[in-house]
Design an enzyme around this catalytic site. Structure first.
Site, mmCIF file in Angstrom:
data_model
loop_
_atom_site.group_PDB
_atom_site.id
_atom_site.type_symbol
_atom_site.label_atom_id
_atom_site.label_comp_id
_atom_site.label_asym_id
_atom_site.label_seq_id
_atom_site.Cartn_x
_atom_site.Cartn_y
_atom_site.Cartn_z
ATOM 1 N N ARG A 163 11.471 3.649 3.026
ATOM 2 C CA ARG A 163 11.096 2.734 4.112
ATOM 3 C C ARG A 163 12.336 1.930 4.448
ATOM 4 O O ARG A 163 13.093 1.537 3.557
ATOM 5 C CB ARG A 163 9.975 1.794 3.684
ATOM 6 C CG ARG A 163 9.754 0.677 4.708
ATOM 7 C CD ARG A 163 8.531 -0.117 4.456
ATOM 8 N NE ARG A 163 7.345 0.672 4.760
ATOM 9 C CZ ARG A 163 6.121 0.178 4.778
ATOM 10 N NH1 ARG A 163 5.921 -1.102 4.493
ATOM 11 N NH2 ARG A 163 5.078 0.931 5.051
ATOM 12 N N HIS A 223 5.455 5.972 11.347
ATOM 13 C CA HIS A 223 4.907 5.856 9.997
ATOM 14 C C HIS A 223 4.002 7.081 9.780
ATOM 15 O O HIS A 223 2.772 6.974 9.736
ATOM 16 C CB HIS A 223 4.101 4.554 9.885
ATOM 17 C CG HIS A 223 3.820 4.129 8.485
ATOM 18 N ND1 HIS A 223 3.999 4.953 7.392
ATOM 19 C CD2 HIS A 223 3.343 2.957 7.977
ATOM 20 C CE1 HIS A 223 3.653 4.293 6.295
ATOM 21 N NE2 HIS A 223 3.252 3.085 6.621
ATOM 22 N N ARG A 275 0.800 -1.210 0.000
ATOM 23 C CA ARG A 275 0.000 0.000 0.000
ATOM 24 C C ARG A 275 0.840 1.271 0.000
ATOM 25 O O ARG A 275 0.619 2.171 -0.802
ATOM 26 C CB ARG A 275 -0.920 0.043 1.226
ATOM 27 C CG ARG A 275 -2.283 -0.523 0.991
ATOM 28 C CD ARG A 275 -2.826 -1.066 2.286
ATOM 29 N NE ARG A 275 -1.979 -2.165 2.712
ATOM 30 C CZ ARG A 275 -2.121 -3.402 2.245
ATOM 31 N NH1 ARG A 275 -3.054 -3.677 1.384
ATOM 32 N NH2 ARG A 275 -1.314 -4.370 2.636
ATOM 33 N N THR A 276 1.807 1.343 0.899
ATOM 34 C CA THR A 276 2.546 2.600 1.028
ATOM 35 C C THR A 276 3.329 2.884 -0.248
ATOM 36 O O THR A 276 3.276 3.990 -0.791
ATOM 37 C CB THR A 276 3.493 2.541 2.243
ATOM 38 O OG1 THR A 276 2.740 2.169 3.384
ATOM 39 C CG2 THR A 276 4.147 3.873 2.485
ATOM 40 N N LYS A 286 25.499 -4.428 -1.306
ATOM 41 C CA LYS A 286 26.970 -4.489 -1.343
ATOM 42 C C LYS A 286 27.585 -3.867 -0.096
ATOM 43 O O LYS A 286 28.790 -3.729 -0.003
ATOM 44 C CB LYS A 286 27.486 -3.740 -2.575
ATOM 45 C CG LYS A 286 27.005 -4.314 -3.893
ATOM 46 C CD LYS A 286 27.462 -3.389 -5.034
ATOM 47 C CE LYS A 286 26.768 -3.753 -6.335
ATOM 48 N NZ LYS A 286 26.885 -2.670 -7.323
#
Lengths: 311, 144
Positions: free
Chosen positions: A102, A130, A52-53, A81
Site C-alpha cells: 500500500r 484498491h 483491515r487490508t 532514508k
C-alpha cells in the site's frame, strides 16, 4: 492474468469468478488450504496505515501456512532514508515470494511492478485503485445477491478520492450492471475520466446522479457507502454541513428494498448509524470477513498453488 | 523591412501560428543552446494571414512531438547546404513522455525519479488531454 494485480482490469471476468469460487470453497473446507503456502514468504509493505487490508492479508497468508515479513509504517523502512521505491522492491525480491503493498502515491504499485520479478499486489494506492477490496466486495455481493449481474448500485459519499469506488465501479461494469447511481457532494464527485471510461466502454449501463440517497434508495439493490473525510474539505464548516446529509439511518432504511444490501469498505466514521448494524441487510462486517477468504484465494492464484497449481 | 539571411545548415520551423513563436522558443529551450537562432514574428502569410518563423542554424536535435503539442500548423524544414532536404508536418502525438508532467500532485511520478510516465492522448477537441500511465488522471496541455 498478468503476473501482478495492480488494477481491476488485470483480472478477466473468468478469473474473478474462479477466485470467488475458490474463496467460497475455502470457507467450506479450510483444512484443504491450510498448508498450501508452507515455506512461502509474503512481504507486506505498508507505506501508509491500514487495519483491515493489512491484517486480512496477514491472516490470509498465515491460514495458508505461509510466513510474513514487512512493515506497517514507512518510517521504519529505508523509505524514511529516501530510498526509491524501485530499490526497495528490487531488494525485497530476494527476501520474498510475493509482495503486497500500500502506498500513498497513485501509481506506486505499477512502478513497483516494473522492477519486480515476484508478483505485486496493490493493496491501495492513494485515491486511485484498491483491487483486492473490489474482490472482497464481489465475493460479498456474490454471497448475498447470488449473482454479480444486473444490479442497480448506489455509490455514496466520497467518489472523488474513494479508491474502493474507482476499482469497484470499473469491475462491476464488466459484469453487466444495470445502473450506477452516484450520490456525493459536488466537491467529491466521481472523476470525469472514470465516467468517460464507462460511457465509452459500457454505453448500455445507465449512470445517474443524485444529491440525496433517500431520493433513490427504493430502486437500489446494493448501497455502497464510503467515508467522507474531513481533510478533503477546505473548511470545517463545509464538512459539518455535509457529513450528516450522507448518514444512513433507520429512517432511510425503511424505504430500502427488502433484499437490498448495505456495504462499506470500512472504517466508517459517521456515515452509517450504529442503530442499523443489526439490520440483516447491513453486511459490512461480514464483508470484512470475506476479505480474508478472497485474499487467500488470490495468494494461491498468484503463487500457483492449490487450485492454481500448474499440472 | 529587415532582411534575414537564409540558413546554410539547420532547421526552419515555419507556419507557426502568429503569437506562438515565443512558446516554441521557450519549449525547445533555445535560450540554453549555442546555435544561432532567429525568431521572426508577425510575418505576412497566405494561409495564416500572419505567422511566426523560427530558424535554428547548425546541428540541433528536434523532437517534433513538442511542436505537435503546441501548434499543428507547423511545418519543419530541414536544411542542408542551403537546400530543403526534408519537410515535416507536425501532428498531435498519440503518446508522449518526458515532455509533460502529470497534473495530479498525488502521482508517484512527482516523487520517484524511476517513474517515467507515458501519456496517452484522450481528447483533442480544443484543449489536448492526456492520461498518465501511472495514476490515470488527465493532464491538460497548457503553454504560457
Amino acid at each position: 492474468m498478468s503476473k501482478h494485480l495492480i488494477e481491476p482490469n488485470d483480472l478477466s471476468n473468468e478469473e474473478i469468478l474462479k477466485l470467488i469460487e475458490v474463496g467460497k470453497e475455502i470457507q467450506v473446507n479450510p483444512k484443504k488450504y491450510n498448508q498450501l503456502c508452507s515455506g512461502k514468504i509474503l512481504a507486506s509493505l505498508f507505506f501508509e496505515p491500514s487495519t483491515r487490508t493489512k491484517f486480512s492479508f496477514d491472516a490470509a497468508m498465515i491460514r495458508l501456512g505461509g510466513h510474513i515479513i514487512g512493515f506497517a509504517d514507512a518510517n521504519t523502512s529505508s523509505a524514511k532514508k529516501g530510498e526509491s521505491l524501485a530499490d526497495t522492491i528490487r531488494v525485497m525480491n530476494f527476501y520474498s515470494d510475493i509482495i503486497v503493498m500500500r502506498h500513498p502515491k497513485e501509481g506506486a504499485p505499477k512502478l513497483a511492478s516494473e522492477y519486480s520479478n515476484v508478483p505485486i499486489i496493490n493493496a491501495g494506492d492513494g485515491g486511485h485503485n484498491h483491487p483486492t477490496q473490489t474482490l472482497t466486495d464481489l465475493l460479498t455481493i456474490s454471497k448475498y445477491k447470488k449473482t454479480l449481474e444486473n444490479h442497480t448500485i448506489a455509490l455514496v459519499g466520497d467518489l472523488k478520492y474513494g479508491r474502493t469506488v474507482h476499482s469497484l465501479i470499473k469491475t462491476l461494469a464488466k459484469f453487466n450492471s444495470k445502473k450506477f447511481i452516484l450520490v456525493s457532494p459536488d466537491e467529491l464527485k466521481l472523476p470525469s475520466f472514470i465516467i468517460d471510461y464507462l460511457k465509452v466502454n459500457y454505453p448500455e449501463i445507465e449512470i445517474a446522479e443524485a444529491r440525496y440517497l433517500e431520493d433513490v434508495i427504493e430502486e437500489v439493490d446494493i448501497i455502497y457507502m464510503t467515508r467522507i473525510q474531513k481533510e478533503r474539505f477546505f473548511n470545517e464548516g463545509d464538512y459539518i454541513k455535509l457529513k450528516n446529509s450522507f448518514l444512513l439511518n433507520k429512517e432511510k432504511m425503511k424505504k430500502a428494498k427488502k433484499d437490498a444490501i448495505v456495504m462499506h469498505p470500512l472504517p466508517r466514521v459517521n456515515e452509517i448509524s450504529y442503530e442499523i448494524d443489526d439490520d440483516p441487510r447491513c453486511v459490512y462486517f461480514d464483508q470484512s470477513n470475506q476479505g480474508v477468504f478472497i485474499r487467500m484465494a488470490l495468494i494461491t492464484k498468484m503463487l500457483e498453488v492449490g487450485d492454481y497449481a500448474s499440472c | 523591412m529587415r532582411l534575414v539571411n537564409s540558413i546554410e545548415n539547420g532547421i526552419v520551423i515555419d507556419h507557426i501560428t502568429a503569437g506562438k513563436g515565443m512558446i516554441v522558443f521557450n519549449e525547445l529551450k533555445l535560450k540554453d543552446v549555442c546555435n544561432t537562432i532567429v525568431l521572426l514574428m508577425g510575418i505576412p502569410s497566405k494561409h495564416l494571414n500572419k505567422k511566426d518563423i523560427l530558424k535554428i542554424e547548425g546541428d540541433f536535435k528536434l523532437d517534433p512531438k513538442v511542436l505537435g503539442l503546441i501548434d499543428t500548423n507547423i511545418i519543419v524544414n530541414y536544411i542542408e547546404d542551403n537546400k530543403v532536404i526534408k519537410k515535416e508536418h507536425v501532428s498531435v502525438p498519440d503518446k508522449v513522455s518526458d515532455i509533460i508532467k502529470c497534473d495530479n500532485p498525488r502521482c508517484i511520478s512527482h516523487t520517484d525519479d524511476y517513474a517515467k510516465p507515458i501519456f496517452t492522448l484522450m481528447k483533442q477537441n480544443g484543449e489536448l488531454e492526456y492520461q498518465c500511465s501511472y495514476c490515470e488522471e488527465i493532464t491538460k496541455i497548457k503553454f504560457k
